[in-house]
Structures are given as C-alpha cells and as structure tokens.
Design a protein around this motif. Structure first.
Motif, PDB file in Angstrom:
ATOM      1  N   ASP A 187      38.079 143.396  12.534  1.00  0.00           N
ATOM      2  CA  ASP A 187      36.616 143.293  11.664  1.00  0.00           C
ATOM      3  C   ASP A 187      35.967 142.383  12.849  1.00  0.00           C
ATOM      4  O   ASP A 187      34.718 142.474  12.987  1.00  0.00           O
ATOM      5  CB  ASP A 187      36.787 142.759  10.210  1.00  0.00           C
ATOM      6  N   LEU A 188      36.716 141.352  13.356  1.00  0.00           N
ATOM      7  CA  LEU A 188      36.294 140.430  13.957  1.00  0.00           C
ATOM      8  C   LEU A 188      35.863 141.001  15.353  1.00  0.00           C
ATOM      9  O   LEU A 188      34.773 140.659  15.752  1.00  0.00           O
ATOM     10  CB  LEU A 188      37.174 139.343  14.246  1.00  0.00           C
ATOM     11  N   TYR A 189      36.841 141.886  15.903  1.00  0.00           N
ATOM     12  CA  TYR A 189      36.488 142.514  17.173  1.00  0.00           C
ATOM     13  C   TYR A 189      35.323 143.490  17.017  1.00  0.00           C
ATOM     14  O   TYR A 189      34.429 143.354  18.032  1.00  0.00           O
ATOM     15  CB  TYR A 189      37.628 143.560  17.576  1.00  0.00           C
ATOM     16  N   ALA A 239      32.669 143.231  15.133  1.00  0.00           N
ATOM     17  CA  ALA A 239      31.476 142.317  14.910  1.00  0.00           C
ATOM     18  C   ALA A 239      30.959 141.681  16.200  1.00  0.00           C
ATOM     19  O   ALA A 239      29.700 141.765  16.537  1.00  0.00           O
ATOM     20  CB  ALA A 239      31.913 141.013  13.954  1.00  0.00           C
ATOM     21  N   CYS A 240      32.096 141.254  16.980  1.00  0.00           N
ATOM     22  CA  CYS A 240      31.506 140.886  18.225  1.00  0.00           C
ATOM     23  C   CYS A 240      30.915 141.894  19.246  1.00  0.00           C
ATOM     24  O   CYS A 240      30.000 141.901  20.084  1.00  0.00           O
ATOM     25  CB  CYS A 240      32.915 140.264  19.217  1.00  0.00           C
ATOM     26  N   TRP A 243      42.038 141.375   9.863  1.00  0.00           N
ATOM     27  CA  TRP A 243      40.683 140.849  10.056  1.00  0.00           C
ATOM     28  C   TRP A 243      40.391 140.564  11.460  1.00  0.00           C
ATOM     29  O   TRP A 243      39.213 140.676  11.770  1.00  0.00           O
ATOM     30  CB  TRP A 243      40.520 139.449   9.237  1.00  0.00           C
ATOM     31  N   GLY A 244      41.312 140.864  12.171  1.00  0.00           N
ATOM     32  CA  GLY A 244      41.082 140.664  13.783  1.00  0.00           C
ATOM     33  C   GLY A 244      40.076 142.031  14.235  1.00  0.00           C
ATOM     34  O   GLY A 244      39.269 141.724  14.995  1.00  0.00           O
TER      35      GLY A 244
END
Length: 290
Positions: A264-266, A268-269, A261-262
C-alpha cells in the motif's frame, strides 16, 4: 390563488425528493458498506479489490454533486422517458441477486434518476460524477481481461530477470517464471499490474478534473498515457524486488511488500508521482488550455 397552488406543488416535490433519497439509502447503503468492507479489509474476491480506488472515488463523486447542487436546482424539471427505462432496468438488476448486476444497478439507477428529474441537461451536468461512480463499481472485467495479460507477464518477467542479472544473481527466466537460487517466482495474471494501472488511471482522471486540465484533450491524453507508463514501470520494479526478496530468502520483506502494508505504501508513493507530474503540467500548460 396561483400562489396557493404553487406551494403544494413545491411541497410535493420536496417530499418526493426525500422519499427517493430514503429509498436509495435503504436499497444501496448495505451494498456500499459491503464494498467498503471488502476494500478496507481485503476479505472479498480479488476482482473486487481492483476497484478499491472507489474508497476515494465515491466520496469525490459526491463532492462533485454537492458543488453542482445550485446548477442542478436551476435546471427546469424535464422528465425524459429514458430515465424511467433506466430506473426499471436498474430495479431488475438489483432484484436479480446476481453480484455484477446488483453492483451495476447503482450507477444505472443514479443515471436514470438524473434523466428522470432533469432530462438530458441533468445528465450532462452530473455526467462526470456518474462516470466516477461507474468506474468505481466492482465487476468482473479484471477477470475477463486477465487471460489477455500474458504478453505483459512475459515482458515483466524478462525485464525483472535482466535487472537481477546485473546484480550478479543466478536468474533464469522461462515464460512467466523466474528461477532465483532454486526459488521459483511466478508473474501471475494478477501480478501484471492491472490493479495499479486501474488505480493510476482513475486517480489521474480525478486529478485532471480537480485541476481543470480535463478540458484539454491533448494534455489529458498525455497525462493518462504517462500515468499508465509510470504504473507499468512501478510494477516492474515491484516484481523485481519481490523476486529478489523471495530468491534470497528474505520472506519477511517479501510478505511485507506483497501482502502487507508495504504494498500500500509503494502504491501511495507511485500515486504521489502523478501529483508531481500534474503539478508540472498545470504550471507549464498554456493558459487557453486550462
């Protein structure tokens, strides 16, 4: 007498609309469920995942249609022969059983129905919604252009190597391969950032429409080019971190950023930066360009 003749016509049109809507649900609901299952669970081909922006893009297209429903109703019924042609082609695509053709039959069928019901004015009214649907339709375009990404792969590898050298790491770059502490990291075609680039441009187009800045050609071009630049820059940084984690034996962080999920988080940022950018453009854009 004339009123009595109009009522059955209205009822017939109402029933026809519902029948076509029901047929569309029966035909394409399983296909859309298949798309969303692949995007959410990542249990399908990687080319399919390149269009995961459809998770928000398809509902956004439906929202556009909903907001324009009154304008649609005000358009006179105007059958156009092109509509029937597109519907026939979409039907052939659907029953062909070939993945890409079945997928493409969806936007093609929607386009054909627009033209069949309201003619070219209907197509113009719903054109932007149809574009969002088409750009979210999975196909093998990423597979076809993957061989053309070699220069970008080499560029990313060299920049990532240069950055890591600044941190006194033992890094050696050969073509698209980075050697760090005897560990090899490959900047593969699907690591060249095409997925993030596609998503950035798609979300950028959504933001331009939402803010009304899509009406300005100059601002739209500048924003989309900026989105592409930020996407490439973000991908260089991501590949640099992945190389660092793998080369220094931090496999947990590597997996988190690469497949967890990192990543996906990256992403999203990175997309959040586009929101910040377009807010700035919206604030400073000349009034006559809005």
């Amino acid at each position: 007498m004339q009123l009595n003749r109009k009522i059955p016509i209205a009822i017939e049109q109402y029933l026809l609309t519902w029948i076509i809507g029901l047929l569309m649900v029966l035909l394409y609901a399983p296909l859309l469920i298949h798309w969303y299952d692949g995007w959410l669970n990542k249990n399908i081909g990687i080319e399919h995942e390149y269009f995961s922006h459809g998770l928000i893009g398809l509902p956004f297209a439906a929202y556009i249609v909903w907001t324009k429903r009154h304008q649609w109703q005000q358009l006179p019924n105007n059958n156009h022969p092109l509509g029937l042609v597109l519907i026939v082609i979409a039907s052939i695509f659907y029953w062909s059983g070939l993945g890409d053709l079945v997928n493409l039959s969806f936007p093609l069928m929607l386009t054909g129905l627009c033209i069949q019901f309201k003619g070219i004015p209907g197509l113009k009214l719903m054109g932007i919604a149809l574009i969002f649907v088409l750009l979210a339709t999975p196909n093998h375009l990423p597979y076809l252009i993957a061989p053309l990404t070699l220069p970008l792969q080499k560029f990313i590898a060299n920049v990532a190597g240069f950055i890591l050298i600044q941190f006194n790491l033992d890094v050696h770059v050969e073509q698209i391969y980075l050697f760090v502490n005897d560990q090899i990291v490959e900047i593969a075609p699907y690591c060249a950032g095409l997925k993030m680039l596609f998503t950035s441009l798609y979300v950028g187009l959504m933001l331009l429409y939402w803010t009304g800045l899509l009406n300005s050609i100059n601002i739209s071009i500048f924003f989309l080019l900026s989105a592409a630049f930020l996407s490439i820059l973000a991908n260089i940084i991501r590949n640099t971190l992945l190389t660092l984690f793998h080369g220094t034996g931090q496999e947990g962080l590597f997996s988190w950023l690469h497949e967890g999920w990192g990543g996906d988080l990256y992403s999203a940022c990175m997309l959040g930066l586009l929101v910040v950018l377009i807010n700035g453009l919206q604030h400073y854009a000349p009034i006559d360009e809005r």
